[in-house]
Design an enzyme around this catalytic site. Sequence first.
Site, PDB file in Angstrom:
ATOM      1  N   GLU A 131       5.604 -33.153  14.448  1.00 25.00           N
ATOM      2  CA  GLU A 131       6.893 -32.808  14.607  1.00 25.00           C
ATOM      3  C   GLU A 131       6.912 -31.494  15.143  1.00 25.00           C
ATOM      4  O   GLU A 131       6.589 -30.328  14.868  1.00 25.00           O
ATOM      5  CB  GLU A 131       7.389 -32.443  13.099  1.00 25.00           C
ATOM      6  CG  GLU A 131       7.910 -33.827  12.329  1.00 25.00           C
ATOM      7  CD  GLU A 131       8.796 -33.320  11.434  1.00 25.00           C
ATOM      8  OE1 GLU A 131       9.566 -34.148  10.951  1.00 25.00           O
ATOM      9  OE2 GLU A 131       8.649 -32.216  10.485  1.00 25.00           O
ATOM     10  N   HIS A 168       4.340 -29.585   5.617  1.00 21.30           N
ATOM     11  CA  HIS A 168       5.679 -29.667   6.670  1.00 21.30           C
ATOM     12  C   HIS A 168       5.628 -28.193   7.218  1.00 21.30           C
ATOM     13  O   HIS A 168       5.218 -27.119   6.798  1.00 21.30           O
ATOM     14  CB  HIS A 168       6.889 -29.972   5.699  1.00 21.30           C
ATOM     15  CG  HIS A 168       7.956 -30.132   6.654  1.00 21.30           C
ATOM     16  ND1 HIS A 168       8.968 -29.203   7.133  1.00 21.30           N
ATOM     17  CD2 HIS A 168       8.756 -31.386   7.024  1.00 21.30           C
ATOM     18  CE1 HIS A 168       9.697 -29.714   7.974  1.00 21.30           C
ATOM     19  NE2 HIS A 168       9.756 -31.187   7.822  1.00 21.30           N
TER      20      HIS A 168
HETATM   21  O1  G3P Z   1      10.974 -33.262   8.011  1.00 19.84           O
HETATM   22  C1  G3P Z   1      12.032 -33.893   9.099  1.00 19.84           C
HETATM   23  C2  G3P Z   1      12.277 -32.612   9.940  1.00 19.84           C
HETATM   24  O2  G3P Z   1      11.511 -31.549   9.951  1.00 19.84           O
HETATM   25  C3  G3P Z   1      13.060 -33.185  10.972  1.00 19.84           C
HETATM   26  O3  G3P Z   1      14.112 -32.622  10.830  1.00 19.84           O
HETATM   27  O4  G3P Z   1      16.637 -32.324  10.995  1.00 19.84           O
HETATM   28  O5  G3P Z   1      15.277 -32.640  13.215  1.00 19.84           O
HETATM   29  O6  G3P Z   1      15.701 -34.476  11.411  1.00 19.84           O
HETATM   30  P1  G3P Z   1      15.677 -33.066  11.695  1.00 19.84           P
END
Ligand code: G3P
EC number: 5.3.1.1
Length: 214
Positions: free
Chosen positions: A133, A85
């Site tokens: 991400e 992550h």
């Molecule tokens: O693991 C999920 C994450 O990093 C995204 O976070 O708070 O933007 O949904 P968020």
Amino acid sequence: MFVLVNLKTYPCDPIAVAEAVRDVDETTDARLAVAPQAAQLERVAETGAETWAQHVDSIEHGSNTGHTLAESVADAGAVGTLINHSERRLKLADIDGAVRAAQRADLETVVCANNPAQIGAAAALGPDSVAVEPPALIGTGTPVSQADPDVVEDAVDAAATVDADVSVLCGAGISTGDDVVAAGDLGAEGVLLASGVAKADDPKAALEDLVEPL
Ligand code: G3P
């Protein structure tokens, strides 16, 4: 669609969120799961919600003080684990080792990455799924599927070029059903999200909103 809720170290009640995940999962064709902190895995799994770890280490049984062993995570009731992550970055060799450790313990794997180029590298390690991400959008409430659709489409292409069987999730800023639909339209098979549920006043209502259009 797979909706994986990462609780990070947010000060939410992991049992209450897990019960909401379990209950909403029963009302939808979407697959819902929750990833609490390691110390909470067993209690969360006992709710009946699909439970994931946030991390496992590239280790076996032995002299590894302070590490997280994939077998222990599985014994606690987890069925899968995040790896690499953005908030728990690993070296490439350690990502590879963590994927192997998870596979040894029969855990499903999602390897996270920042961008499409890294997604290609992550897919080459043979996980079940990869998750793109963009760090800059994490926790902002600005959804990657709408703010940066190219990164999702390019991640899907990059993964498919390496391994047609690996599925692609996307995450960062996802908090509504429209965001999830947009992710699916871009080729993602699921979403990884945190604050939209973990910081919601009513996590169950937030989950219901996420899956409502699916
Ligand atoms: O693991 C999920 C994450 O990093 C995204 O976070 O708070 O933007 O949904 P968020």
